[in-house]
Motif scaffolding. Structure first.
Motif, PDB file in Angstrom:
ATOM      1  N   LEU A  39       0.633  -1.335  -0.011  1.00 32.57           N
ATOM      2  CA  LEU A  39      -0.014  -0.049   0.113  1.00 32.57           C
ATOM      3  C   LEU A  39       0.840   1.357   0.134  1.00 32.57           C
ATOM      4  CD1 LEU A  39      -2.754  -1.148   2.527  1.00 32.57           C
ATOM      5  CD2 LEU A  39      -3.037  -0.886   0.063  1.00 32.57           C
ATOM      6  N   GLY A  40       2.325   1.117  -0.007  1.00 28.30           N
ATOM      7  CA  GLY A  40       3.064   2.309  -0.032  1.00 28.30           C
ATOM      8  C   GLY A  40       3.555   2.864   1.181  1.00 28.30           C
ATOM      9  N   GLU A  41       3.053   2.094   2.333  1.00 32.49           N
ATOM     10  CA  GLU A  41       3.333   2.746   3.841  1.00 32.49           C
ATOM     11  C   GLU A  41       4.721   2.285   3.804  1.00 32.49           C
ATOM     12  OE1 GLU A  41       3.452   3.878   6.870  1.00 32.49           O
ATOM     13  OE2 GLU A  41       1.551   3.539   6.586  1.00 32.49           O
ATOM     14  N   GLU A  42       5.724   3.213   4.531  1.00 31.86           N
ATOM     15  CA  GLU A  42       7.119   3.115   4.771  1.00 31.86           C
ATOM     16  C   GLU A  42       7.549   3.200   6.117  1.00 31.86           C
ATOM     17  OE1 GLU A  42       8.269   7.648   3.398  1.00 31.86           O
ATOM     18  OE2 GLU A  42       8.552   5.987   1.993  1.00 31.86           O
ATOM     19  N   TYR A  57      12.321   0.746   0.374  1.00 28.25           N
ATOM     20  CA  TYR A  57      12.354  -0.718  -0.359  1.00 28.25           C
ATOM     21  C   TYR A  57      11.735  -0.133  -1.624  1.00 28.25           C
ATOM     22  CZ  TYR A  57       7.328   0.132   0.493  1.00 28.25           C
ATOM     23  OH  TYR A  57       5.879   0.576   0.623  1.00 28.25           O
ATOM     24  N   ASN A  58      11.668  -1.142  -2.630  1.00 25.63           N
ATOM     25  CA  ASN A  58      11.069  -0.845  -3.990  1.00 25.63           C
ATOM     26  C   ASN A  58       9.677  -1.326  -4.030  1.00 25.63           C
ATOM     27  OD1 ASN A  58      13.354   0.514  -5.077  1.00 25.63           O
ATOM     28  ND2 ASN A  58      14.474  -1.594  -5.317  1.00 25.63           N
ATOM     29  N   MET A  59       8.684  -0.548  -4.224  1.00 22.13           N
ATOM     30  CA  MET A  59       7.279  -1.103  -4.125  1.00 22.13           C
ATOM     31  C   MET A  59       6.937  -2.215  -5.076  1.00 22.13           C
ATOM     32  SD  MET A  59       3.512   0.798  -4.470  1.00 22.13           S
ATOM     33  CE  MET A  59       3.723   1.628  -2.791  1.00 22.13           C
ATOM     34  N   GLU A  60       7.677  -2.013  -6.283  1.00 23.08           N
ATOM     35  CA  GLU A  60       7.648  -3.246  -7.170  1.00 23.08           C
ATOM     36  C   GLU A  60       8.020  -4.625  -6.893  1.00 23.08           C
ATOM     37  OE1 GLU A  60       9.728  -0.786  -7.782  1.00 23.08           O
ATOM     38  OE2 GLU A  60       8.425   0.641  -8.813  1.00 23.08           O
ATOM     39  N   ASP A  61       8.871  -4.800  -5.701  1.00 25.41           N
ATOM     40  CA  ASP A  61       9.061  -6.058  -5.027  1.00 25.41           C
ATOM     41  C   ASP A  61       7.901  -6.625  -4.518  1.00 25.41           C
ATOM     42  OD1 ASP A  61      11.821  -5.708  -6.261  1.00 25.41           O
ATOM     43  OD2 ASP A  61      12.428  -4.925  -4.294  1.00 25.41           O
ATOM     44  N   PHE A  62       7.036  -5.981  -4.016  1.00 22.92           N
ATOM     45  CA  PHE A  62       5.879  -6.424  -3.118  1.00 22.92           C
ATOM     46  C   PHE A  62       4.515  -6.543  -4.168  1.00 22.92           C
ATOM     47  CE2 PHE A  62       9.258  -5.146  -0.325  1.00 22.92           C
ATOM     48  CZ  PHE A  62       8.960  -6.101   0.557  1.00 22.92           C
ATOM     49  N   LEU A  63       4.611  -6.098  -5.344  1.00 24.43           N
ATOM     50  CA  LEU A  63       3.166  -6.101  -5.999  1.00 24.43           C
ATOM     51  C   LEU A  63       2.980  -7.237  -6.804  1.00 24.43           C
ATOM     52  CD1 LEU A  63       3.589  -2.609  -8.084  1.00 24.43           C
ATOM     53  CD2 LEU A  63       2.399  -3.166  -5.603  1.00 24.43           C
TER      54      LEU A  63
END
Length: 83
Positions: A39-42, A57-63
């Protein structure tokens, strides 16, 4: 202000908590879930004190598929289309 900036690669996956964790100076663990990261939480918070850290982190790694724990892959630049 964030206590520290921490790379996701420096955090540990905790199967019991279903969260990435990092040691907090109070003795507990900062925690952030995969769902939060998607969800983009950091911000990873400590449940025992008021401290929090910023997770890098890179969000793409969690999509992708979240059912299996995957290793973090090197950064890739991707264009994002916003509707």
């Amino acid at each position: 202000m964030s206590y520290d900036d921490v790379e996701i690669e420096d955090m540990e996956w905790n199967e019991e908590l279903q969260s990435y964790t990092y040691p907090c100076p109070c003795g507990d663990l900062f925690q952030i879930t995969k769902e939060d990261l998607k969800l983009g939480e950091e911000i990873a918070r400590c449940p025992s004190c008021s401290l929090y850290i910023t997770v890098i982190y890179n969000m793409e790694d969690f999509l992708g598929d979240s059912d299996q724990h995957k290793g973090i892959q090197p950064s890739k630049q991707q264009s994002v289309t916003v509707a």
